[in-house]
Design an enzyme around this catalytic site. Structure first.
Site, PDB file in Angstrom:
ATOM      1  CG  ASN A  78       6.133  -0.095   4.254  1.00  0.00           C
ATOM      2  OD1 ASN A  78       6.636   0.735   5.003  1.00  0.00           O
ATOM      3  ND2 ASN A  78       6.787  -0.643   3.244  1.00  0.00           N
ATOM      4  CB  SER A  80       7.563  -0.851  -5.351  1.00  0.00           C
ATOM      5  OG  SER A  80       8.090   0.295  -4.715  1.00  0.00           O
ATOM      6  CG  ASN A  81       3.901   3.557  -3.075  1.00  0.00           C
ATOM      7  OD1 ASN A  81       2.885   3.168  -3.652  1.00  0.00           O
ATOM      8  ND2 ASN A  81       3.907   3.882  -1.799  1.00  0.00           N
ATOM      9  CG  ASP A 101       6.766  -2.643   0.165  1.00  0.00           C
ATOM     10  OD1 ASP A 101       6.526  -1.734  -0.646  1.00  0.00           O
ATOM     11  OD2 ASP A 101       7.318  -2.454   1.257  1.00  0.00           O
ATOM     12  CB  ALA A 102      10.556  -1.950  -3.412  1.00  0.00           C
ATOM     13  CG  PHE A 161       0.752   2.137   4.122  1.00  0.00           C
ATOM     14  CD1 PHE A 161       2.019   2.328   4.663  1.00  0.00           C
ATOM     15  CD2 PHE A 161       0.605   2.176   2.746  1.00  0.00           C
ATOM     16  CE1 PHE A 161       3.115   2.558   3.840  1.00  0.00           C
ATOM     17  CE2 PHE A 161       1.688   2.411   1.917  1.00  0.00           C
ATOM     18  CZ  PHE A 161       2.946   2.600   2.471  1.00  0.00           C
ATOM     19  CG  ASP A 162       2.274  -2.420   0.706  1.00  0.00           C
ATOM     20  OD1 ASP A 162       3.433  -2.801   0.431  1.00  0.00           O
ATOM     21  OD2 ASP A 162       1.329  -2.457  -0.107  1.00  0.00           O
ATOM     22  CB  SER A 197       4.327  -5.174   2.668  1.00  0.00           C
ATOM     23  OG  SER A 197       4.731  -3.798   2.771  1.00  0.00           O
ATOM     24  CB  THR A 206       9.461  -5.025   2.005  1.00  0.00           C
ATOM     25  OG1 THR A 206       8.355  -4.374   2.645  1.00  0.00           O
ATOM     26  CG2 THR A 206       9.195  -6.528   1.942  1.00  0.00           C
ATOM     27  NE  ARG A 237       9.579   4.591   3.871  1.00  0.00           N
ATOM     28  CZ  ARG A 237       9.065   4.003   2.815  1.00  0.00           C
ATOM     29  NH1 ARG A 237       9.097   4.608   1.639  1.00  0.00           N
ATOM     30  NH2 ARG A 237       8.494   2.810   2.898  1.00  0.00           N
ATOM     31  CE  LYS A 262       2.874  -1.217  -2.968  1.00  0.00           C
ATOM     32  NZ  LYS A 262       4.023  -1.870  -2.283  1.00  0.00           N
TER      33      LYS A 262
END
Ligand code: 2OP
Length: 249
Positions: free
Chosen positions: A174, A115-116, A9-10, A176-177, A172, A13, A40, A148
């Site tokens: 995150n 990534s998103n 993930d970007a 949720f990710d 990640s 992360t 954010r 995601k």
């Protein structure tokens, strides 16, 4: 496990979303922390809203929409040039210090971002960082037009790399990710940038809970919804040993 790739993930992360604070505080002194955090939170919220509504717009659009919401809550007005300058902070995030040494030590594996971020945003981020030379690809959910943790988004990794989720380690910060990647079959390492005991101590001791601490409470812990990570690591530099173990090396 025939580990072939490590997929990252970007935002949050490899790259630190808190590094927009220099720009937000310069633009609106005294409001930088609030803007950084609400921006954010809204950016992610809008990715989920747009996915649920079937109204995809790319991460640059969503990032700008979230910034507009945030400034409006403060009654702040930014002219187009200032607004663009603040929004562009997401294209210049600092890579976390553990990212480069970690990627440099993972040379035995194929390395990619998923990534998103829009293709242009990811190109800007990676292009400004020392990480590009280690990465085979920067994959954007934009190709799938859904964010995601929608399972359809993660299908891009196998389509683009020819690596099945069972052959890849997904990394990640995150929550949720983490859940999204687990549900489609990745082995998942969650990087814990804010250890739970540190967070609870800070929350209990705080005379008032400001934007940064509230953000940490909302977005840095393992979620209690969906699947949990297979491993929790304290630094990306823990990954080479984990990857070697998974590859049976
Ligand atoms: C990313 O997809 C989740 O925003 C985070 O990079």
């Amino acid at each position: 496990m025939a580990l072939k790739a490590v997929v990252f993930d970007a935002y949050g992360t490899l790259f630190d979303v808190q590094s927009v604070a220099a720009v937000t505080d310069a633009a609106f002194p005294g409001h930088g922390d609030y803007i950084t955090q609400v921006w954010r939170l809204k950016q992610l919220e809008y990715t989920w809203l747009r996915s649920l509504m079937g109204q995809y717009a790319d991460f640059w659009t969503v990032t700008r929409e979230a910034l507009a919401y945030t400034l409006a809550t403060l009654g702040l007005v930014a002219d187009e040039a200032l607004f663009d300058r603040i929004a562009a902070a997401y294209d210049a995030l600092e890579a976390y210090p553990d990212a480069e040494p970690a990627l440099a030590a993972l040379g035995a594996f194929r390395l990619a971002i998923f990534s998103n971020g829009s293709p242009a945003m990811l190109a800007a981020l990676v292009g400004r960082s020392p990480l590009g030379r280690f990465l085979e690809a920067s994959l954007s959910v934009d190709a799938k037009r859904v964010y995601k943790p929608d399972p359809r988004a993660y299908a891009l990794v196998e389509e683009a790399l020819g690596v099945a989720p069972a052959e890849a380690l997904f990394v990640s910060s995150n929550g949720f990710d983490v859940s999204g990647a687990k549900q489609v079959g990745f082995a998942v390492a969650r990087i814990e940038r804010v250890p739970a005991p540190d967070l609870s101590r800070a929350l209990v001791a705080a005379p008032a809970i400001g934007p940064s601490l509230m953000f940490k409470a909302l977005r840095t812990q393992a979620e209690r919804c969906g699947a949990a990570a297979d491993w929790t690591i304290a630094s990306l530099t823990d990954l080479p040993a984990l990857a070697a173990q998974l590859a049976g090396r």
